[in-house]
Design a protein around this motif. Structure first.
Motif, short mmCIF file in Angstrom:
data_model
loop_
_atom_site.label_atom_id
_atom_site.label_comp_id
_atom_site.label_asym_id
_atom_site.label_seq_id
_atom_site.Cartn_x
_atom_site.Cartn_y
_atom_site.Cartn_z
N ARG A 86 0.82 -1.21 0.00
CA ARG A 86 0.00 0.00 0.00
C ARG A 86 0.86 1.27 0.00
O ARG A 86 0.37 2.34 -0.35
CB ARG A 86 -0.93 0.00 1.22
N GLY A 87 2.12 1.14 0.39
CA GLY A 87 2.99 2.30 0.50
C GLY A 87 3.94 2.51 -0.66
O GLY A 87 4.76 3.44 -0.63
N THR A 88 3.87 1.66 -1.67
CA THR A 88 4.76 1.79 -2.83
C THR A 88 3.93 1.84 -4.12
O THR A 88 2.84 1.24 -4.19
CB THR A 88 5.74 0.61 -2.92
N PRO A 89 4.40 2.54 -5.15
CA PRO A 89 3.66 2.62 -6.41
C PRO A 89 3.54 1.26 -7.09
O PRO A 89 4.45 0.43 -7.00
CB PRO A 89 4.50 3.59 -7.26
N ILE A 90 2.44 1.07 -7.78
CA ILE A 90 2.23 -0.21 -8.46
C ILE A 90 3.26 -0.41 -9.58
O ILE A 90 3.64 -1.55 -9.89
CB ILE A 90 0.79 -0.29 -9.02
N LEU A 91 3.74 0.68 -10.16
CA LEU A 91 4.77 0.55 -11.20
C LEU A 91 6.06 -0.02 -10.61
O LEU A 91 6.73 -0.85 -11.23
CB LEU A 91 5.04 1.91 -11.85
N VAL A 92 6.41 0.43 -9.41
CA VAL A 92 7.59 -0.11 -8.74
C VAL A 92 7.40 -1.59 -8.44
O VAL A 92 8.31 -2.40 -8.62
CB VAL A 92 7.88 0.67 -7.44
N PHE A 131 -0.10 -7.21 -10.20
CA PHE A 131 -1.46 -6.68 -10.08
C PHE A 131 -2.24 -7.41 -9.00
O PHE A 131 -3.01 -6.80 -8.25
CB PHE A 131 -2.19 -6.80 -11.42
N ALA A 132 -2.05 -8.72 -8.89
CA ALA A 132 -2.76 -9.51 -7.88
C ALA A 132 -2.33 -9.11 -6.48
O ALA A 132 -3.17 -8.97 -5.57
CB ALA A 132 -2.53 -11.00 -8.12
N LEU A 133 -1.04 -8.94 -6.27
CA LEU A 133 -0.54 -8.55 -4.95
C LEU A 133 -1.03 -7.16 -4.56
O LEU A 133 -1.45 -6.93 -3.43
CB LEU A 133 0.99 -8.59 -4.94
#
Length: 267
Positions: A86-92, A131-133
């Motif tokens: 929740r604290g990191t960008p999905i791109l990362v 994406f699932a995580l």
């Protein structure tokens, strides 16, 4: 060859947009001309969305159960894992899975003598994992809140009738929690659908990547981005309306008077 290429004849569409003028600075013709090519990659976008949502929902349910029951050892790990996601960008996160999973598999090959062909793993596997995580991290709180919102009186009534824990979950907790969680899950699904546009960073040609390819061919990037934006907008509207139908259906079938229903017999 793509699914839509085989099943769709766009001749009528080409005749329709032939009357749209081609501007020099900005071209509406370029906007609508790109849509068929972008839609050819719709199955890839939908595949990433459905797979990510499916596995994400399963993981979210596990995360929610661990948090509700404060399972020893697993609860601190779950809390740390969810906090990181929740604290990191999905791109990362996408890049971490894209480069991290092959690195981990190489380590297993070298350490334990496995002979896994890492290069044969499709890039879509890494994208779906990311994406699932990410989906699980956010959806787990929705599911947890929905489960805890179920009236404890209904649960106690079900148990007093001799229902097992599995029956309580199946006939009381899950139906009630699903009614509460569905609107938020639909919104999350829309967000995931739009989030799949990041998959091009992992070398996957989905709708956004195709728009970039088209823009690079004639430098009409702005028009192509409008094209893909319209497609994503249409998909979001469809998902939203389907979600409303599901909500209405669930409201009709929701066990508002679950005690009377259970009294009819325990399966």
């Amino acid at each position: 060859m793509n699914f839509l290429t085989l099943t769709t004849d766009w001749t009528w569409y080409d005749k329709l947009i032939a009357h749209i003028p081609k501007g020099r600075l900005f071209s509406w013709h370029a906007v609508f001309d790109a849509i068929p090519s972008i839609l050819q990659h719709l199955p890839t976008t939908l595949g990433l969305t459905v797979a990510g949502a499916f596995f994400g929902l399963i993981l979210a349910l596990l995360f929610a159960i661990v948090k509700i029951n404060r399972v020893k050892i697993l609860y601190p790990i779950q809390a740390l894992f969810v906090s990181f996601l929740r604290g990191t960008p999905i791109l990362v996160q996408l890049m971490l899975t894209y480069y991290g999973i092959p690195l981990f598999l190489k380590y297993l090959n070298q350490t334990y003598g496995f002979n896994w062909n890492i290069n044969a793993i499709p890039a879509s596997i890494f994208a779906i994992t990311a994406f699932a995580l990410n989906e699980a991290a956010y959806t787990s709180e929705t599911i947890r809140a929905a489960i805890q919102s179920v009236n404890t009186g209904e649960i106690e009534a079900a148990r007093s009738l001799g229902m097992t824990s599995a029956q309580v979950y199946r006939r009381v907790i899950i139906p009630n929690a699903a009614v509460v969680a569905t609107p938020t899950l639909i919104n999350t699904l829309i967000g995931l659908t739009k989030g799949t546009s990041l998959a091009f960073n992992a070398g996957i040609v989905e709708m956004f990547a195709q728009a970039q390819i088209l823009g690079g061919a004639d430098y009409r990037y702005f028009e192509r981005y409008i094209s893909v934006a319209l497609v994503y907008w249409a998909i979001s509207i469809i998902i939203e309306n389907v979600g409303r139908l599901i909500e209405k259906r669930m409201e009709i079938n929701s066990p508002e008077n679950i005690t009377d229903e259970i009294a009819g017999g325990v399966r």
